[in-house]
Scaffold this active site. Structure first.
Site, short mmCIF file in Angstrom:
data_model
loop_
_atom_site.label_atom_id
_atom_site.label_comp_id
_atom_site.label_asym_id
_atom_site.label_seq_id
_atom_site.Cartn_x
_atom_site.Cartn_y
_atom_site.Cartn_z
CE LYS A 83 -8.80 -3.55 -2.79
NZ LYS A 83 -8.17 -3.91 -1.51
C1 E4P Z 1 -5.85 -1.67 -0.44
O1 E4P Z 1 -6.99 -1.73 -0.82
C2 E4P Z 1 -5.12 -2.77 0.22
O2 E4P Z 1 -6.03 -3.55 0.94
C3 E4P Z 1 -4.12 -2.30 1.23
O3 E4P Z 1 -4.11 -0.89 1.36
C4 E4P Z 1 -2.80 -2.94 1.13
O4 E4P Z 1 -1.97 -2.41 2.13
P1 E4P Z 1 -0.64 -3.12 2.66
O5 E4P Z 1 0.47 -2.78 1.71
O6 E4P Z 1 -0.42 -2.51 4.02
O7 E4P Z 1 -0.93 -4.60 2.71
#
Ligand code: E4P
Length: 212
Positions: A83
């Site tokens: 990522k």
């Molecule tokens: C995506 O890969 C992220 O881990 C996640 O969806 C972030 O979500 P949040 O805005 O609830 O922290």
């Protein structure tokens, strides 16, 4: 639409896996920081539990250091997806990793333009953060709609992974629009099973059966 669990908690991942619905996991530094113990061991455990892609984010902000982290991360398991935040350094990293055949997930995507650049660089997934856009008064789901059109226009193979999902309506809309994948927290996943008429119907069936 593939369903991933947005969690670094092994119990939650097992609970979701038991429902037969999840095909991958996404973690992020905030989610991993919440878990006790060595983060690499946790990631290894998640990768053993889940056959599909497991996204793990780099912490470095410069490309050379991101690439060094990615090299270590891919040693953990074959299903690791790197990522990478969608910055200039992140784009360079995505391009390099793509050339080396390593899968990436471009994260912290808040515009279709960012996602298009990530796709051009060879990202496997792009993760638009729907809920966080909604939080600042924008229509987060519009970016999914735009990306479905843009990626189709240019036959881009990068998968649209709807992220930052807060409720079942996000899930429904992403499926309707045609997101390739969605990542959801456990509470949203469990919420998808619920309908008041299911509960009322089941209570009646059981009550009628008890009278037999
Ligand atoms: C995506 O890969 C992220 O881990 C996640 O969806 C972030 O979500 P949040 O805005 O609830 O922290």
């Amino acid at each position: 639409m593939k369903i991933f669990l947005d969690s670094a908690n092994i119990e939650q991942i097992r609970q979701a896996k038991a429902l037969g619905a999840i095909e991958g996991v996404t973690t992020n530094p905030s989610l991993l920081a919440k878990e006790k113990g060595d983060w690499k061991k946790i990631v290894r455990q998640i990768c053993k539990e889940i056959e599909g892609p497991v996204s793990v984010e780099v912490i470095a902000t410069e490309s050379a250091a991101m690439l060094a982290e990615a090299r270590d991360l891919v040693k953990i398991a074959p299903n690791i997806v790197i990522k990478v935040p969608i910055t200039i350094e992140g784009l360079k990293t995505i391009k390099e990793l793509h050339e080396r055949g390593i899968e990436t997930n471009a994260t912290l995507v808040f515009s279709a333009n960012q996602a298009l650049l990530a796709a051009k660089a060879g990202a496997t997934f792009v993760s638009p953060f729907i809920g966080r856009l909604d939080d600042v008064g924008q229509d987060g789901m519009q970016i999914i709609q735009d990306l479905v059109t843009i990626f189709r226009n240019y036959e881009l193979s990068t998968q649209i992974l709807a992220a930052s999902i807060r409720h079942s309506s996000h899930f429904h809309q992403a499926a309707l629009i045609g997101a390739d994948a969605i990542t959801i927290p456990l509470d949203v996943l469990l919420g998808l099973t619920k309908h008041p008429l299911t509960d009322i119907g089941l209570a009646k069936f059981l009550a009628d059966w008890a009278k037999k």
